[in-house]
Scaffold this motif. Structure first.
Motif, PDB file in Angstrom:
ATOM      1  N   LEU A 128      40.696   7.691  19.098  1.00  0.00           N
ATOM      2  CA  LEU A 128      42.127   7.728  19.325  1.00  0.00           C
ATOM      3  C   LEU A 128      42.951   7.813  18.053  1.00  0.00           C
ATOM      4  CD1 LEU A 128      42.900   5.358  22.236  1.00  0.00           C
ATOM      5  CD2 LEU A 128      43.041   7.803  22.099  1.00  0.00           C
TER       6      LEU A 128
ATOM      7  N   PHE B 161      44.807   9.992  15.399  1.00  0.00           N
ATOM      8  CA  PHE B 161      45.263  11.364  15.254  1.00  0.00           C
ATOM      9  C   PHE B 161      46.344  11.464  14.227  1.00  0.00           C
ATOM     10  CE2 PHE B 161      44.726  10.068  19.435  1.00  0.00           C
ATOM     11  CZ  PHE B 161      43.864  10.977  19.956  1.00  0.00           C
TER      12      PHE B 161
ATOM     13  N   ARG C  63      48.444  22.012  23.497  1.00  0.00           N
ATOM     14  CA  ARG C  63      48.750  23.340  24.021  1.00  0.00           C
ATOM     15  C   ARG C  63      50.247  23.590  24.136  1.00  0.00           C
ATOM     16  NH1 ARG C  63      46.824  23.062  30.169  1.00  0.00           N
ATOM     17  NH2 ARG C  63      46.438  25.234  29.707  1.00  0.00           N
TER      18      ARG C  63
ATOM     19  N   PRO D 109      50.966  13.175  24.119  1.00  0.00           N
ATOM     20  CA  PRO D 109      50.304  12.322  25.108  1.00  0.00           C
ATOM     21  C   PRO D 109      50.920  10.926  25.189  1.00  0.00           C
ATOM     22  CG  PRO D 109      48.681  13.554  23.890  1.00  0.00           C
ATOM     23  CD  PRO D 109      50.014  13.917  23.302  1.00  0.00           C
ATOM     24  N   THR D 110      51.067  10.476  26.419  1.00  0.00           N
ATOM     25  CA  THR D 110      51.713   9.183  26.660  1.00  0.00           C
ATOM     26  C   THR D 110      51.023   8.065  25.920  1.00  0.00           C
ATOM     27  OG1 THR D 110      52.047  10.038  28.862  1.00  0.00           O
ATOM     28  CG2 THR D 110      52.577   7.739  28.517  1.00  0.00           C
ATOM     29  N   PHE D 111      49.679   8.072  25.959  1.00  0.00           N
ATOM     30  CA  PHE D 111      48.970   6.940  25.373  1.00  0.00           C
ATOM     31  C   PHE D 111      49.164   6.882  23.870  1.00  0.00           C
ATOM     32  CE2 PHE D 111      46.074  10.457  25.272  1.00  0.00           C
ATOM     33  CZ  PHE D 111      45.411  10.317  24.072  1.00  0.00           C
TER      34      PHE D 111
ATOM     35  N   ASN E  43      46.131  18.187  28.753  1.00  0.00           N
ATOM     36  CA  ASN E  43      46.370  18.197  27.311  1.00  0.00           C
ATOM     37  C   ASN E  43      46.100  16.826  26.702  1.00  0.00           C
ATOM     38  OD1 ASN E  43      47.298  19.567  24.955  1.00  0.00           O
ATOM     39  ND2 ASN E  43      49.194  18.394  25.091  1.00  0.00           N
ATOM     40  N   ASP E  44      46.540  15.784  27.384  1.00  0.00           N
ATOM     41  CA  ASP E  44      46.298  14.416  26.912  1.00  0.00           C
ATOM     42  C   ASP E  44      44.795  14.163  26.796  1.00  0.00           C
ATOM     43  OD1 ASP E  44      48.969  14.196  27.130  1.00  0.00           O
ATOM     44  OD2 ASP E  44      49.000  12.632  28.661  1.00  0.00           O
TER      45      ASP E  44
ATOM     46  N   ILE F 148      43.279  16.010  23.879  1.00  0.00           N
ATOM     47  CA  ILE F 148      43.561  15.386  22.581  1.00  0.00           C
ATOM     48  C   ILE F 148      42.845  14.051  22.466  1.00  0.00           C
ATOM     49  CG2 ILE F 148      45.387  14.358  21.171  1.00  0.00           C
ATOM     50  CD1 ILE F 148      47.269  16.497  22.217  1.00  0.00           C
ATOM     51  N   GLY F 149      42.923  13.276  23.536  1.00  0.00           N
ATOM     52  CA  GLY F 149      42.378  11.918  23.477  1.00  0.00           C
ATOM     53  C   GLY F 149      40.873  11.883  23.344  1.00  0.00           C
TER      54      GLY F 149
ATOM     55  N   ARG G 101      39.074  14.623  22.504  1.00  0.00           N
ATOM     56  CA  ARG G 101      38.671  15.688  21.587  1.00  0.00           C
ATOM     57  C   ARG G 101      37.699  16.656  22.236  1.00  0.00           C
ATOM     58  NH1 ARG G 101      38.739  12.951  15.655  1.00  0.00           N
ATOM     59  NH2 ARG G 101      40.925  12.455  15.795  1.00  0.00           N
TER      60      ARG G 101
ATOM     61  N   LYS H  22      28.931  16.287  25.034  1.00  0.00           N
ATOM     62  CA  LYS H  22      29.519  15.073  24.485  1.00  0.00           C
ATOM     63  C   LYS H  22      29.459  13.987  25.543  1.00  0.00           C
ATOM     64  CE  LYS H  22      33.627  13.487  22.147  1.00  0.00           C
ATOM     65  NZ  LYS H  22      34.862  13.760  21.514  1.00  0.00           N
TER      66      LYS H  22
ATOM     67  N   GLU I 172      33.903   8.072  27.371  1.00  0.00           N
ATOM     68  CA  GLU I 172      33.965   6.817  28.094  1.00  0.00           C
ATOM     69  C   GLU I 172      34.835   7.009  29.332  1.00  0.00           C
ATOM     70  OE1 GLU I 172      34.867   2.599  26.397  1.00  0.00           O
ATOM     71  OE2 GLU I 172      33.948   3.851  24.866  1.00  0.00           O
TER      72      GLU I 172
ATOM     73  N   GLU J 110      36.371   4.825  31.181  1.00  0.00           N
ATOM     74  CA  GLU J 110      37.582   4.011  31.194  1.00  0.00           C
ATOM     75  C   GLU J 110      38.673   4.655  30.332  1.00  0.00           C
ATOM     76  OE1 GLU J 110      37.725   1.722  33.263  1.00  0.00           O
ATOM     77  OE2 GLU J 110      39.602   0.739  32.761  1.00  0.00           O
ATOM     78  N   MET J 111      38.218   5.269  29.259  1.00  0.00           N
ATOM     79  CA  MET J 111      39.134   5.945  28.348  1.00  0.00           C
ATOM     80  C   MET J 111      39.834   7.111  29.064  1.00  0.00           C
ATOM     81  SD  MET J 111      39.827   5.784  25.187  1.00  0.00           S
ATOM     82  CE  MET J 111      41.212   6.734  24.667  1.00  0.00           C
TER      83      MET J 111
ATOM     84  N   MET K  62      42.218   5.779  31.505  1.00  0.00           N
ATOM     85  CA  MET K  62      43.378   5.186  30.850  1.00  0.00           C
ATOM     86  C   MET K  62      44.382   6.257  30.448  1.00  0.00           C
ATOM     87  SD  MET K  62      44.873   4.570  27.736  1.00  0.00           S
ATOM     88  CE  MET K  62      43.687   4.726  26.424  1.00  0.00           C
ATOM     89  N   ILE K  63      43.879   7.380  29.966  1.00  0.00           N
ATOM     90  CA  ILE K  63      44.769   8.466  29.547  1.00  0.00           C
ATOM     91  C   ILE K  63      45.546   8.990  30.753  1.00  0.00           C
ATOM     92  CG2 ILE K  63      44.780  10.847  28.719  1.00  0.00           C
ATOM     93  CD1 ILE K  63      42.384  10.089  26.945  1.00  0.00           C
TER      94      ILE K  63
ATOM     95  N   ALA L 285      48.072   6.321  31.960  1.00  0.00           N
ATOM     96  CA  ALA L 285      49.259   6.184  31.108  1.00  0.00           C
ATOM     97  C   ALA L 285      50.263   7.285  31.404  1.00  0.00           C
ATOM     98  CB  ALA L 285      48.848   6.210  29.639  1.00  0.00           C
ATOM     99  N   ARG L 286      49.753   8.506  31.539  1.00  0.00           N
ATOM    100  CA  ARG L 286      50.653   9.628  31.767  1.00  0.00           C
ATOM    101  C   ARG L 286      51.338   9.515  33.122  1.00  0.00           C
ATOM    102  NH1 ARG L 286      53.689  13.203  29.227  1.00  0.00           N
ATOM    103  NH2 ARG L 286      52.028  13.887  27.830  1.00  0.00           N
TER     104      ARG L 286
END
Lengths: 451, 405
Positions: A415, A417, A424, A441-443, B240-241, B244-245, B247, B285, B288, B290-291, B294-295, B298-299
């Motif tokens: 996490l 960054f 995107r 991203p929200t998180f 997108n989240d 990024i989160g 990767r 890959k 997780e 839970e990860m 969680m993402i 959150a959104r």
């Protein structure tokens, strides 16, 4: 002949002393005395008579009664040094016969910064192992104090076997931002207290997997930055994980993230006889995951006979790149024949980080030294403003970037960054609602912690 | 049944372009004849960013629909969305001539005209003006005042407006394929037509259509539109989240979201991992679980929180008797209902087109709610009959402007 330093001789209980130097040091010594870490004698050394007279330490040394007339060094290290020179013999007398010495000082003011080097030298002369535990001032106390503190760290480091260096700025994160001043200082002191008792304990504890002085020294000399320390205890069902979680919660570890920067990490586990191998394995696996791949892990495990003892995890490491092997050679010297009343020294028991220490109304750190009364002008010492220390003496800039962030960070490594990551949506019209860029991203924006 | 009763709804979405051919019966039932769809290109957040690509997609989707329904498509009803679409409520009033004292269609039109006399940004145009309630001499809650006596007629209108050029772009995109656009309809309004029944509109309901690029929402209270809008956050943001989160590439993130994603926290085993198999251009890959959750959590929590804030001042929650209706592709995410319930503190239903017959796979899928809604809307407008409370007046004359261009 092979010399055998007496502190390595475990056949008898070592004499462990804690020397509180300066206002902050004396406060800390008091706190530890009151907390009652067994097997630890405290010695208070200060130039400020007022602070000494209110101290509960059994042994007190007044620095430079002539130089300062008992009024303190007033933030001037030169005066601190003069005072130490004047009282050198008393210092030596008080420290004689120690096996392990902890030198506690809050650097940046006058007494500790000035006298630190000399006291450290005197302490080393007794042949004891010297571990200095120092704090450096808050950033807001100004650059002058910071540079005085940095110079003092160097001076003390030249004599001490190891310097455990805490940054007040980081420690302040222990307390909530809105908590009271006394509470914040108490939290810092409690952490230092935990550190001292943990180190004292791990030196003396014996167990199936021992860590001893060599491990401690190698860890402490492995870096040149601040000290990373965390300790946690738990006796619940999930004790292994909880204890580790608490240890990693220490802001000095930044949730274990900073362990990544340490070249070697010392981990000490202690617990009841029921502490299982699987629990040890689980804890170590988690720590190894946090630490960088090449780092050396020193593991010590000890068990106590007490069935109800909590599992205690203590993590100690040094931030920053490996320093050149600068561990001063131990110069054992026959200790001066100073009579010490022989008294039974109980083996140090479990360090108890959760120990509730009554909040000390008098803040113990450098900030507290500010209102010290200026010494009266007098003919004896030629007062002069010390020239600013040359920059070269200052330690290199802190190598770890995580010194500042005050907010708790997300634990998981995936996490981290760049501050703005829109992915995107990089090139198209942003969605901005209530001032927030919703494309990020929200998180990330909310800094959501992994549940 | 006459050919006229076949309506085609077209939605140029962020994820997909879809066209629904539906036969509308007089009893209000809609029978789907065919659904054409194609993955969307050149659309972001519900708006066209690559004209040519989008136009090709429209052509593909329409020819797919023609093939499946065996109907030649000449004109479509087009759904529009995008962050530029805004709405507000306004009241218009008109004096009734003293000699007659009777309210006629004329007065009704005057009231609407007055309500639309508002200052909009120069580039904006009104898309819909929907009647909420009439007031005759201050008497509240009059549904149809024609024929009543009074001296003063007032009316509350819900006015939806957007940027003319952006709406024109969507229309031109369709016209490129030599297909006429009957009318443009705001997505949320279209979705509500099939998601809500009349009694739900009366008892009050909130429809949230979470699509790929945007979230459309509309609030019905006492049978009338009370509030509507667009929030340019959708499923793409979740993808997108995740990308990024965790990767991982966007395409892999999308797949992971659909296959494994859930908004439930604490349901996975501690340390549970999802193994992503290696794929072309992606070397596998472990992530997780839970990860991931969680993402997503959150959104979605933030999205619902923002929506709730928008209603907070306007609509008393206790009046929304039918609760929240979730639809759109994103409503298929596991656990979304739980979050919505905890944020809105109201019953939440996952819904899709109601009162529709035809290929089950189409109307059972919440992704097609808007498109099927367009057909229903078209039917309502054309018959100008079933819902006089607001649909009778729904037709803004502005559209003529769009059509003629």
């Amino acid at each position: 002949m092979i010399s055998f330093p007496k502190y390595l001789d475990r056949s008898q209980t070592p004499v462990v002393r804690l020397v509180g130097l300066g206002n902050a040091g004396v406060n800390l010594a008091d706190r530890i005395t009151m907390a009652g870490v067994p097997g630890l004698e405290t010695v208070a050394i200060n130039s400020d008579q007022q602070s000494l007279s209110s101290s509960v330490s059994p042994v007190k040394v007044s620095l430079g009664p002539l130089t300062t007339r008992g009024l303190g060094a007033g933030g001037d290290p030169e005066i601190g040094l003069d005072a130490a020179k004047e009282s050198l013999s008393e210092i030596e007398e008080a420290l004689a016969g120690s096996d392990i010495l902890f030198l506690c000082a809050g650097l940046g003011g006058g007494t500790a910064s000035g006298a630190g080097g000399m006291v450290a030298e005197a302490a080393k002369q007794t042949g004891a192992l010297l571990i200095a535990i120092v704090t450096t001032p808050f950033g807001f106390e100004g650059r002058r104090r910071t540079s005085q503190a940095a110079a003092a760290v160097q001076e003390i480091g030249a004599h001490a076997d190891a310097v455990i260096h805490f940054e007040n700025d980081r420690m302040a994160e222990l307390a909530a931002p809105k908590s009271g001043v006394a509470e914040t200082f108490a939290a810092c002191d409690e952490l230092l207290c935990g550190c001292i008792s943990a180190v004292a304990h791990l030196i003396s504890a014996r167990g199936p997997l021992g860590v001893g002085l060599p491990d401690l020294l190698s860890v402490l000399n492995a870096g040149n930055g601040g000290c990373l320390f965390g300790t946690g205890a738990s006796a619940g069902d999930n004790r292994a994980h909880e204890a580790l979680e608490r240890a990693l919660k220490s802001p000095l570890l930044d949730r274990g993230r900073l362990l990544d920067e340490a070249a070697s990490v010392l981990v000490h586990l202690s617990g009841p006889p029921s502490l299982s191998f699987a629990e040890v394995g689980a804890i170590m696996q988690e720590i190894a995951r946090q630490a960088s791949e090449g780092s050396m892990l020193h593991l010590g495990v000890s068990t106590s006979q007490d069935k109800n003892a909590p599992v205690v995890v203590t993590i100690l490491a040094k931030a920053g790149a490996a320093a050149p092997a600068a561990a001063p050679a131990v110069r054992p010297r026959p200790s001066p024949a100073v009579e010490r009343p022989p008294k039974p020294r109980p083996v140090p028991v479990e360090p108890e980080p959760e120990r509730s220490v009554s909040p000390d109304p008098s803040p113990s750190h450098e900030a507290a030294e500010a209102p010290e009364p200026e010494p009266l002008p007098e003919p004896a010492p030629v007062r002069q403003v010390p020239p600013p220390r040359p920059a070269a003496q200052q330690p290199p800039p802190k190598p770890h970037p995580a010194t500042k962030p005050a907010s708790p960070k997300i634990k998981q490594e995936t996490l981290q960054f760049e501050p703005v990551a829109r992915g995107r949506f990089e090139k198209i019209e942003p969605t901005i609602v209530e001032g927030e860029d919703l494309d990020v991203p929200t998180f990330l924006r909310l800094n959501v912690k992994k549940p | 049944m006459a050919r006229d009763d076949i309506h085609v709804g077209l939605e140029i979405g962020t994820t997909k372009v879809c066209a629904v051919v539906a036969e509308c019966r007089e009893d209000g039932e809609i029978r789907l004849l065919g659904v054409g769809e194609t993955p969307s290109r050149g659309v972001r957040k519900g708006e066209i960013v690559d004209f040519e690509n989008a136009s090709n997609c429209v052509r593909e989707a329409l020819s797919d629909a023609e093939e499946k329904s065996d109907v030649e498509i000449k004109s479509v009803w087009l759904a529009v969305t995008g962050s530029h679409i805004h709405s507000f409520n306004n009241r218009g009033s008109a004096a009734i001539p003293e000699e007659s004292g009777e309210i006629t269609e004329e007065e009704i039109q005057e009231v609407e005209y007055k309500a639309k006399e508002i200052s909009l940004p120069k580039e904006n145009a009104i898309l819909h003006s929907i009647i909420q309630h009439y007031y005759v001499d201050g008497q509240e809650g009059v549904l149809n005042p024609v024929g009543m006596l009074g001296s003063r007629l007032e009316a509350d209108f819900h006015i939806i407006h957007g940027v003319t050029n952006r709406i024109q772009n969507s229309i031109r995109c369709v016209k490129e394929c030599h297909i006429e656009v009957e009318d443009v309809v705001v997505s949320s309004l279209a979705s509500a037509q099939v998601v809500l029944g009349q009694h739900q509109k009366e008892s009050g309901a909130l429809v949230i259509d979470i699509g790929g690029g945007v979230t459309d929402y509309i609030v019905y209270l006492d049978g009338a539109v009370r509030q509507s809008g667009v929030l340019a956050v959708g499923g793409d943001h979740i993808t997108n989240d995740i990308s990024i989160g965790l990767r991982i590439p966007i395409t892999r993130a999308e797949k992971l979201k659909i296959e494994e994603g859930s908004a439930d926290l604490g349901k996975s085993l501690p340390g549970e991992k999802i193994v992503l198999k290696n794929d072309t251009g992606f070397s596998g890959k472990e992530v997780e679980r839970e990860m991931l959750n969680m993402i997503i959590h959150a959104r979605l929590e933030e999205l619902f929180g923002l929506l709730r804030k928008r209603f907070a001042g306007e609509v008393p929650e206790r009046l929304l008797g039918s609760g929240v209706m979730l639809t759109g592709g994103c409503s298929m995410i596991r656990g979304i209902r739980g979050i919505a319930e905890s944020v809105f503190d109201m019953p939440v239903h996952l819904t899709r087109a109601q009162a529709v017959s035809g290929p089950t796979s189409a109307f059972e899928n919440p992704q097609f709610s808007t498109c099927i809604g367009l057909a229903k809307y078209a039917q309502a407008v054309r018959s100008e009959m079933p819902e006089p409370s607001f649909l009778g007046n729904i037709f803004g004359k502005v559209f003529k402007k769009f059509r003629s261009s």
